[in-house]
Design an enzyme around this catalytic site. Structure first.
Site, PDB file in Angstrom:
ATOM      1  CE  LYS A   1     -59.524  21.830  35.386  1.00  0.00           C
ATOM      2  NZ  LYS A   1     -60.515  21.142  35.747  1.00  0.00           N
TER       3      LYS A   1
ATOM      4  N   GLY B   1     -56.060   9.717  48.289  1.00  0.00           N
ATOM      5  CA  GLY B   1     -56.889  10.872  48.328  1.00  0.00           C
ATOM      6  C   GLY B   1     -57.872  10.804  48.764  1.00  0.00           C
TER       7      GLY B   1
ATOM      8  N   GLY C   1     -60.302  13.582  49.414  1.00  0.00           N
ATOM      9  CA  GLY C   1     -60.931  14.942  49.348  1.00  0.00           C
ATOM     10  C   GLY C   1     -62.465  14.951  49.274  1.00  0.00           C
TER      11      GLY C   1
ATOM     12  CB  VAL D   1     -64.060  13.852  44.022  1.00  0.00           C
ATOM     13  CG1 VAL D   1     -64.290  12.670  43.397  1.00  0.00           C
ATOM     14  CG2 VAL D   1     -64.419  15.094  43.456  1.00  0.00           C
ATOM     15  CB  ALA D   2     -62.075  10.621  47.711  1.00  0.00           C
TER      16      ALA D   2
END
Length: 355
Positions: free
Chosen positions: A80, A180, A182, A184-185
């Site tokens: 990461k 959330g 964003g 992805v959601a």
């Protein structure tokens, strides 16, 4: 933090820090494990309050990527990258290209893609300085937006959990509370809406809330989301939201969402299990993004192949649920066992080859 002892204790191979005074870049790359292949993970840009906070995030997220790739059957390790800064005000081409030069110094041990605070357009700047980039736009020969497949994988994980809890994976008429909203959601919600699922969402970003409203999603305040009476609670923002303070407030049968490192501690996964709340381990069901990006490696990108592999998250989640019930352990522990068994088998094989 005693960095070296922390690395040894959690199995990290390498942590590298980089600064570029001219562009203002301050960044960290953490490589957790390369047993299965080069480390892969997105670059996150976030206004961390301290360098300690950024380092902790890099360490936690890179370890999760190892488990994510292992459980998904990918030939990748976990890594990461984090950049300390506000993506809305601090991001420049110079900074992104400096980041690309940093990534390139690792010689392919770390492959980067997008994460919170970075986009496909940002990757184009990074790509000017290094070949070790995944997730470029399909017009540039890449796999495109990783959030599309991530959303699909979360949806498949939800359906597998539904089958276990209610005896059928039909989500029609169910209620999902999304923390959330964003990218992805949003993609997860698209699948849910097609199945006539009622969605209640929150976000701290007003643009995200406007998008939710346009999709017919009911919006509530950030703190209200924990108290929603729902079937599935879906953490889709930052990590650590399932903890001793929030578990008492949950009114759901399933926790399944896209956020990384949702459990504040391992004990929180055990507590969900004790309370009879089925937890879909985040690294298992949000693996669609890295699955999609990995489809670029060594061959032309094929979206159908990527989709088929992402849909297998249903089977993997089902296997974890079966192990959890048979061994009377939490799903969090069962998913760890799935990933660790693959890593251990490859390590044993390598030791045999080396004599």
């Amino acid at each position: 933090m005693d960095v070296l002892n922390t690395m040894v204790g959690r199995g990290h191979e390498q942590v590298t820090m980089y600064s570029d005074p001219e562009s203002g870049l301050k960044g960290i790359i953490a490589i957790h494990d390369t047993t299965l292949g080069p480390s892969c993970g997105g670059t996150r840009m976030w206004p961390y309050a301290t360098e300690q906070e950024a380092l902790t995030d890099a360490l936690n997220l890179s370890r999760a990527m190892t488990y994510k790739s292992a459980a998904a059957g990918l030939h990748l390790g976990g890594g990461k990258g984090v950049i300390i800064g506000d993506p809305r005000t601090d991001k420049t081409e110079a900074l992104l290209r400096a980041w690309g030069r940093f990534v390139d110094t690792l010689g392919g041990r770390y492959l980067t893609t997008t994460d919170v605070g970075t986009t496909g357009r940002d990757l184009e700047a990074v790509r000017q300085e290094t070949q070790h980039v995944l997730g470029l736009d399909v017009t540039l020969g890449g796999s495109g937006d990783t959030s599309v497949m991530t959303g699909l994988g979360i949806y498949m994980g939800m359906k597998a959990c539904a089958s276990d809890v209610w005896g059928a994976d039909d989500l029609r008429g169910r209620t999902v509370a999304m923390q959330g909203f964003g990218k992805v959601a949003t993609h997860t919600a698209e699948h849910l809406i097609e199945e006539d699922v009622r969605i209640i969402a929150t976000d701290i970003n007003e643009m995200a809330l406007d998008r939710a409203r346009q999709m017919g999603v009911k919006v509530v305040g950030p703190d209200e989301i924990y108290d929603i009476d729902c079937d599935i609670f879906a953490p889709c923002a930052l990590g650590g939201v399932i903890n001793t303070q929030t578990i008492d407030r949950l009114r759901c049968s399933i926790v399944a969402g896209g956020a990384n490192n949702q459990l504040a501690t391992a004990e929180d996964g055990e507590e969900l299990h004790r309370r009879g709340i089925v937890y879909a381990p985040d690294f298992l069901i949000n693996a669609g993004g890295v699955i999609n990006a990995s489809a670029e490696i060594g061959q032309p990108y094929n979206p159908d192949r990527s989709r088929q592999q992402t849909e297998r998250i249903y089977e993997q989640m089902s296997a974890v649920l079966t192990t959890s019930r048979k061994q009377e352990i939490s799903t969090a522990r069962a998913a760890d066992i799935l990933a660790e068994s693959r890593l251990d088998s490859v390590r044993r094989m390598r030791r045999i080859w080396r004599g």
